[in-house]
Scaffold this motif. Structure first.
Motif, short mmCIF file in Angstrom:
data_model
loop_
_atom_site.label_atom_id
_atom_site.label_comp_id
_atom_site.label_asym_id
_atom_site.label_seq_id
_atom_site.Cartn_x
_atom_site.Cartn_y
_atom_site.Cartn_z
N ASP A 59 22.01 -20.28 -8.01
CA ASP A 59 22.09 -21.52 -8.77
C ASP A 59 23.65 -21.90 -9.03
O ASP A 59 24.63 -21.15 -8.90
CB ASP A 59 21.25 -21.14 -10.00
CG ASP A 59 21.97 -20.11 -10.86
OD1 ASP A 59 21.10 -19.26 -10.93
OD2 ASP A 59 22.85 -20.01 -11.48
N ASN B 225 27.96 -15.61 -21.84
CA ASN B 225 27.21 -16.82 -20.94
C ASN B 225 26.17 -16.42 -20.19
O ASN B 225 25.14 -17.07 -19.75
CB ASN B 225 27.91 -18.00 -20.58
CG ASN B 225 28.86 -18.52 -21.57
OD1 ASN B 225 28.40 -18.82 -22.74
ND2 ASN B 225 29.97 -18.84 -21.40
N LYS C 21 22.58 -16.29 -21.46
CA LYS C 21 22.10 -17.81 -21.77
C LYS C 21 21.56 -18.25 -20.19
O LYS C 21 20.60 -18.87 -19.97
CB LYS C 21 23.18 -18.72 -22.24
CG LYS C 21 23.69 -18.54 -23.78
CD LYS C 21 24.50 -19.34 -24.01
CE LYS C 21 25.23 -18.76 -25.57
NZ LYS C 21 26.51 -19.30 -25.63
N ARG C 22 22.32 -18.00 -19.21
CA ARG C 22 22.11 -18.47 -17.78
C ARG C 22 20.93 -17.76 -17.27
O ARG C 22 20.04 -18.40 -16.61
CB ARG C 22 23.38 -18.11 -16.96
CG ARG C 22 24.46 -19.10 -16.83
CD ARG C 22 25.49 -19.29 -15.98
NE ARG C 22 26.07 -17.81 -16.18
CZ ARG C 22 27.27 -17.59 -16.72
NH1 ARG C 22 28.07 -18.42 -17.23
NH2 ARG C 22 27.59 -16.32 -16.68
N ASN D 158 18.51 -16.71 -19.12
CA ASN D 158 17.30 -17.27 -19.89
C ASN D 158 16.86 -18.38 -19.20
O ASN D 158 15.59 -18.74 -18.85
CB ASN D 158 17.37 -17.15 -21.30
CG ASN D 158 17.55 -15.71 -21.76
OD1 ASN D 158 16.97 -15.00 -21.18
ND2 ASN D 158 18.25 -15.69 -23.11
N SER D 159 17.80 -19.34 -18.90
CA SER D 159 17.77 -20.69 -18.36
C SER D 159 17.17 -20.65 -17.04
O SER D 159 16.03 -21.57 -16.73
CB SER D 159 18.72 -21.53 -18.60
OG SER D 159 19.00 -22.16 -17.64
N ARG D 160 17.65 -19.71 -16.13
CA ARG D 160 17.18 -19.66 -15.03
C ARG D 160 15.61 -19.17 -14.64
O ARG D 160 14.86 -19.50 -13.97
CB ARG D 160 17.95 -18.98 -13.97
CG ARG D 160 18.08 -17.56 -13.76
CD ARG D 160 19.17 -17.12 -12.51
NE ARG D 160 20.58 -17.57 -12.83
CZ ARG D 160 21.45 -16.97 -13.36
NH1 ARG D 160 21.44 -15.97 -13.95
NH2 ARG D 160 22.68 -17.27 -13.33
N LYS E 218 13.41 -19.54 -17.15
CA LYS E 218 12.64 -20.68 -17.60
C LYS E 218 12.29 -21.73 -16.61
O LYS E 218 11.03 -22.30 -16.60
CB LYS E 218 13.33 -21.20 -19.04
CG LYS E 218 12.31 -21.68 -19.83
CD LYS E 218 13.02 -22.15 -21.22
CE LYS E 218 14.25 -23.00 -20.88
NZ LYS E 218 14.86 -23.29 -22.30
N ASN E 219 13.24 -22.04 -15.93
CA ASN E 219 13.11 -22.98 -14.77
C ASN E 219 12.22 -22.49 -13.42
O ASN E 219 12.05 -23.12 -12.56
CB ASN E 219 14.21 -23.47 -14.39
CG ASN E 219 15.27 -24.28 -15.57
OD1 ASN E 219 14.43 -24.81 -16.52
ND2 ASN E 219 16.26 -24.23 -15.34
#
Ligand code: COA
Length: 154
Positions: A60, A142, A145-146, A148-150, A152-153
Protein backbone atom coordinates in the motif's frame (compact mmCIF):
# COMPACT_ATOMS: atom_id res chain seq x y z
CA UNK A 1 10.79 -15.01 25.34
CA UNK A 2 10.37 -13.23 22.00
CA UNK A 3 13.63 -12.51 20.14
CA UNK A 4 14.33 -8.79 19.59
CA UNK A 5 16.22 -7.45 16.56
CA UNK A 6 16.92 -4.03 15.06
CA UNK A 7 15.91 -3.07 11.55
CA UNK A 8 19.64 -2.69 10.71
CA UNK A 9 19.94 -6.51 11.05
CA UNK A 10 17.79 -7.06 7.96
CA UNK A 11 18.01 -3.78 6.02
CA UNK A 12 18.34 -4.73 2.35
CA UNK A 13 19.85 -2.76 -0.52
CA UNK A 14 19.35 -4.06 -4.05
CA UNK A 15 20.53 -2.56 -7.35
CA UNK A 16 19.30 -3.04 -10.90
CA UNK A 17 19.93 -1.35 -14.25
CA UNK A 18 16.94 -0.40 -16.44
CA UNK A 19 17.17 -2.41 -19.69
CA UNK A 20 15.01 -1.84 -22.80
CA UNK A 21 12.89 -4.88 -21.89
CA UNK A 22 11.90 -3.16 -18.59
CA UNK A 23 10.45 -0.07 -20.29
CA UNK A 24 7.47 1.21 -22.21
CA UNK A 25 7.88 2.51 -25.80
CA UNK A 26 9.07 5.89 -24.39
CA UNK A 27 11.97 4.23 -22.55
CA UNK A 28 10.32 4.77 -19.15
CA UNK A 29 10.65 2.00 -16.52
CA UNK A 30 7.35 0.09 -16.24
CA UNK A 31 5.62 0.44 -12.86
CA UNK A 32 5.02 -3.30 -12.53
CA UNK A 33 8.70 -4.10 -13.05
CA UNK A 34 9.73 -1.59 -10.38
CA UNK A 35 7.16 -2.98 -7.91
CA UNK A 36 8.45 -6.51 -8.68
CA UNK A 37 12.01 -5.44 -7.76
CA UNK A 38 10.70 -3.72 -4.61
CA UNK A 39 8.79 -6.91 -3.71
CA UNK A 40 11.99 -8.98 -4.05
CA UNK A 41 13.99 -6.55 -1.87
CA UNK A 42 11.30 -6.60 0.80
CA UNK A 43 11.01 -10.41 0.62
CA UNK A 44 14.77 -10.70 1.32
CA UNK A 45 14.46 -8.15 4.14
CA UNK A 46 11.44 -9.81 5.81
CA UNK A 47 12.92 -13.32 5.53
CA UNK A 48 16.20 -12.21 7.09
CA UNK A 49 14.25 -10.60 9.94
CA UNK A 50 11.81 -13.50 10.44
CA UNK A 51 14.26 -16.36 9.73
CA UNK A 52 11.28 -17.98 7.97
CA UNK A 53 9.85 -18.08 4.46
CA UNK A 54 7.56 -15.04 4.07
CA UNK A 55 4.80 -14.11 1.62
CA UNK A 56 3.51 -10.72 0.50
CA UNK A 57 0.17 -10.02 2.20
CA UNK A 58 -0.35 -6.45 0.98
CA UNK A 59 1.26 -3.49 -0.74
CA UNK A 60 0.00 0.00 0.00
CA UNK A 61 0.77 3.71 -0.30
CA UNK A 62 2.66 3.03 -3.55
CA UNK A 63 3.79 6.39 -4.91
CA UNK A 64 5.37 6.74 -8.34
CA UNK A 65 7.07 10.11 -7.88
CA UNK A 66 9.32 10.51 -10.94
CA UNK A 67 9.97 8.31 -14.00
CA UNK A 68 13.20 6.32 -14.38
CA UNK A 69 14.62 5.86 -17.87
CA UNK A 70 16.47 3.15 -19.77
CA UNK A 71 20.12 2.99 -18.61
CA UNK A 72 19.41 4.40 -15.13
CA UNK A 73 20.79 2.54 -12.10
CA UNK A 74 18.00 1.70 -9.64
CA UNK A 75 18.78 1.34 -5.93
CA UNK A 76 16.09 -0.14 -3.68
CA UNK A 77 16.24 0.00 0.11
CA UNK A 78 13.90 -2.16 2.24
CA UNK A 79 13.67 -1.83 6.01
CA UNK A 80 11.36 -3.39 8.64
CA UNK A 81 9.49 -0.60 10.46
CA UNK A 82 7.71 -2.94 12.90
CA UNK A 83 6.79 -6.57 13.36
CA UNK A 84 3.61 -7.85 15.01
CA UNK A 85 2.78 -11.53 15.62
CA UNK A 86 3.49 -13.10 12.25
CA UNK A 87 3.45 -10.00 10.04
CA UNK A 88 6.04 -7.31 9.34
CA UNK A 89 5.66 -3.90 7.74
CA UNK A 90 8.52 -3.08 5.36
CA UNK A 91 9.16 0.48 4.13
CA UNK A 92 10.66 0.41 0.65
CA UNK A 93 12.22 3.32 -1.23
CA UNK A 94 13.67 3.34 -4.75
CA UNK A 95 16.06 5.82 -6.34
CA UNK A 96 17.21 6.21 -9.97
CA UNK A 97 20.72 7.43 -10.78
CA UNK A 98 21.76 8.89 -14.14
CA UNK A 99 25.08 7.37 -15.17
CA UNK A 100 26.49 10.51 -16.84
CA UNK A 101 25.58 13.07 -14.14
CA UNK A 102 25.75 10.58 -11.23
CA UNK A 103 22.66 12.39 -9.86
CA UNK A 104 20.17 10.21 -7.93
CA UNK A 105 16.53 10.99 -7.24
CA UNK A 106 13.71 9.27 -5.34
CA UNK A 107 11.32 7.53 -7.76
CA UNK A 108 9.07 5.44 -5.53
CA UNK A 109 8.16 4.53 -1.97
CA UNK A 110 5.65 2.06 -0.56
CA UNK A 111 4.74 -0.08 2.44
CA UNK A 112 4.77 -3.85 2.02
CA UNK A 113 3.34 -6.30 4.56
CA UNK A 114 4.91 -9.75 4.69
CA UNK A 115 3.71 -12.73 6.74
CA UNK A 116 6.11 -15.42 7.98
CA UNK A 117 5.05 -19.03 7.42
CA UNK A 118 5.98 -22.20 9.27
CA UNK A 119 6.63 -25.60 7.67
CA UNK A 120 2.85 -26.15 7.37
CA UNK A 121 2.38 -22.80 5.58
CA UNK A 122 0.66 -21.37 8.68
CA UNK A 123 1.57 -17.91 10.10
CA UNK A 124 4.65 -18.14 12.36
CA UNK A 125 5.79 -15.81 15.15
CA UNK A 126 8.52 -13.34 14.17
CA UNK A 127 11.11 -11.45 16.27
CA UNK A 128 10.16 -8.02 17.61
CA UNK A 129 11.78 -4.79 16.39
CA UNK A 130 13.60 -2.40 18.70
CA UNK A 131 13.60 1.02 17.04
CA UNK A 132 16.78 3.07 17.57
CA UNK A 133 16.65 6.56 16.01
CA UNK A 134 13.86 9.12 16.46
CA UNK A 135 12.79 8.48 12.84
CA UNK A 136 12.58 4.73 13.50
CA UNK A 137 10.55 5.31 16.67
CA UNK A 138 8.08 7.48 14.71
CA UNK A 139 7.73 4.86 11.95
CA UNK A 140 7.30 2.16 14.63
CA UNK A 141 4.42 4.04 16.31
CA UNK A 142 2.71 4.87 13.02
CA UNK A 143 3.07 1.28 11.79
CA UNK A 144 0.34 0.14 14.18
CA UNK A 145 -2.08 2.81 12.88
CA UNK A 146 -1.27 1.81 9.28
CA UNK A 147 -1.80 -1.90 10.13
CA UNK A 148 -5.22 -1.19 11.65
CA UNK A 149 -6.26 0.95 8.71
CA UNK A 150 -5.14 -1.56 6.05
CA UNK A 151 -6.95 -4.42 7.81
CA UNK A 152 -10.10 -2.26 8.08
CA UNK A 153 -9.94 -1.65 4.31
CA UNK A 154 -9.50 -5.38 3.48
C1 COA B 1 -1.07 -13.64 4.05
C2 COA B 1 -1.70 -14.92 4.55
C3 COA B 1 -0.56 -15.93 4.88
C4 COA B 1 -2.48 -14.64 5.83
O1 COA B 1 -3.03 -15.83 6.23
P1 COA B 1 -4.32 -15.88 7.17
O2 COA B 1 -4.71 -17.29 7.33
O3 COA B 1 -5.32 -14.88 6.69
O4 COA B 1 -3.69 -15.49 8.53
P2 COA B 1 -4.27 -14.63 9.73
O5 COA B 1 -5.64 -14.10 9.54
O6 COA B 1 -3.99 -15.49 10.93
O7 COA B 1 -3.27 -13.40 9.73
C5 COA B 1 -1.88 -13.59 9.88
C6 COA B 1 -1.23 -12.25 9.80
O8 COA B 1 -1.37 -11.72 8.49
C7 COA B 1 -1.86 -10.40 8.57
N1 COA B 1 -2.66 -10.16 7.36
C8 COA B 1 -3.59 -10.98 6.84
N2 COA B 1 -4.09 -10.43 5.72
C9 COA B 1 -3.45 -9.25 5.55
C10 COA B 1 -3.53 -8.21 4.58
N3 COA B 1 -4.36 -8.27 3.54
N4 COA B 1 -2.74 -7.13 4.72
C11 COA B 1 -1.88 -7.04 5.74
N5 COA B 1 -1.74 -8.00 6.70
C12 COA B 1 -2.54 -9.08 6.59
C13 COA B 1 -2.69 -10.37 9.83
O9 COA B 1 -2.86 -9.05 10.29
C14 COA B 1 -1.86 -11.21 10.75
O10 COA B 1 -0.78 -10.43 11.27
P3 COA B 1 -0.25 -10.67 12.78
O11 COA B 1 -0.10 -12.17 12.98
O12 COA B 1 1.09 -10.02 12.81
O13 COA B 1 -1.23 -10.04 13.68
C15 COA B 1 -2.65 -15.57 3.49
O14 COA B 1 -3.73 -14.69 3.27
C16 COA B 1 -1.97 -15.89 2.18
O15 COA B 1 -1.29 -16.91 2.04
N6 COA B 1 -2.13 -15.00 1.18
C17 COA B 1 -1.49 -15.21 -0.12
C18 COA B 1 -0.02 -14.75 -0.09
C19 COA B 1 0.60 -14.77 -1.44
O16 COA B 1 0.33 -15.67 -2.23
N7 COA B 1 1.46 -13.77 -1.74
C20 COA B 1 2.07 -13.64 -3.02
C21 COA B 1 3.21 -14.56 -3.23
S1 COA B 1 4.55 -14.27 -2.09
Amino acid sequence: MKKIKTSKNSETIMTEIVCPNDTNPMGILQGGRLVQWMDIASAICSQNHAEHICVTASIDSVKFKTPAKVGDIITIKAKVTRSFNSSMEIFVQAWAKKILSQKAYLINEAYFTFVALDDNAKPAFVPAIKPSSEAEKKEYLNALKRKNSRLKNN
